[in-house]
Design a protein around this motif. Sequence first.
Motif, mmCIF file in Angstrom:
data_model
loop_
_atom_site.group_PDB
_atom_site.id
_atom_site.type_symbol
_atom_site.label_atom_id
_atom_site.label_comp_id
_atom_site.label_asym_id
_atom_site.label_seq_id
_atom_site.Cartn_x
_atom_site.Cartn_y
_atom_site.Cartn_z
ATOM 1 N N LEU A 64 -2.460 41.004 30.917
ATOM 2 C CA LEU A 64 -1.625 42.167 31.225
ATOM 3 C C LEU A 64 -0.609 41.853 32.308
ATOM 4 N N ALA A 65 -1.041 41.127 33.325
ATOM 5 C CA ALA A 65 -0.142 40.832 34.441
ATOM 6 C C ALA A 65 0.935 39.820 34.071
ATOM 7 N N THR A 66 0.597 38.834 33.274
ATOM 8 C CA THR A 66 1.558 37.759 33.021
ATOM 9 C C THR A 66 2.418 37.964 31.779
ATOM 10 N N LEU A 67 1.945 38.721 30.815
ATOM 11 C CA LEU A 67 2.674 38.853 29.551
ATOM 12 C C LEU A 67 3.365 40.204 29.376
ATOM 13 N N ARG A 68 3.475 40.972 30.428
ATOM 14 C CA ARG A 68 4.041 42.320 30.278
ATOM 15 C C ARG A 68 5.532 42.304 29.930
ATOM 16 N N GLN A 69 6.241 41.219 30.245
ATOM 17 C CA GLN A 69 7.673 41.136 29.963
ATOM 18 C C GLN A 69 7.974 40.561 28.579
ATOM 19 N N HIS A 70 6.988 39.940 27.959
ATOM 20 C CA HIS A 70 7.217 39.281 26.681
ATOM 21 C C HIS A 70 7.328 40.310 25.564
ATOM 22 N N LYS A 71 8.167 39.994 24.580
ATOM 23 C CA LYS A 71 8.444 40.944 23.506
ATOM 24 C C LYS A 71 7.218 41.179 22.626
ATOM 25 N N ARG A 74 2.943 40.919 24.670
ATOM 26 C CA ARG A 74 2.406 41.987 25.524
ATOM 27 C C ARG A 74 1.224 42.697 24.881
ATOM 28 N N PRO A 77 -3.458 41.402 25.247
ATOM 29 C CA PRO A 77 -4.660 41.956 25.881
ATOM 30 C C PRO A 77 -5.481 42.854 24.951
#
Length: 138
Positions: A64-71, A74, A77
């Motif tokens: 959640l913290a690291t992939l929240r910006q990925h299209k 995200r 999780p």
Amino acid sequence: MQGRYSEFGLFQQILSLNLVPRKNGNNTGNDTSLSDFSEMWYGVFLWAVVSSLVFHLPAVLLALATLRQHKMARFMPIAILLMAIMGPVCGGVLTSAAIAGVYKAAGKRMMSFEALVFGVGQSFCVLVISFLRVLATL
């Protein structure tokens, strides 16, 4: 049976490993051994589910913290959380039943700590196999 559990707090009940509801309410003292097949199966299965969630929740939070910006990533999780629940539900049910069946066939009683060891051991084996990538070498 209900009166016995109402006097225990949830935290105290978890720490005392007294999580399995009894079919017969004739347990005396601190006897936490499991004698019926369903009690043994439920005890091992419950610890497998809890330990699986404990192992997977840090991965969910990290994703959640690291992939929240990925299209597209995200939503990873959600997949990790589904694996944390579906793994014990699909495989843990069978292995817990096999362990309880062996104990029942041998005529032995299972201590609550043994249920904890077998349940956490199942999740730990899945974790080790996942990190070692043993299946990729087959």
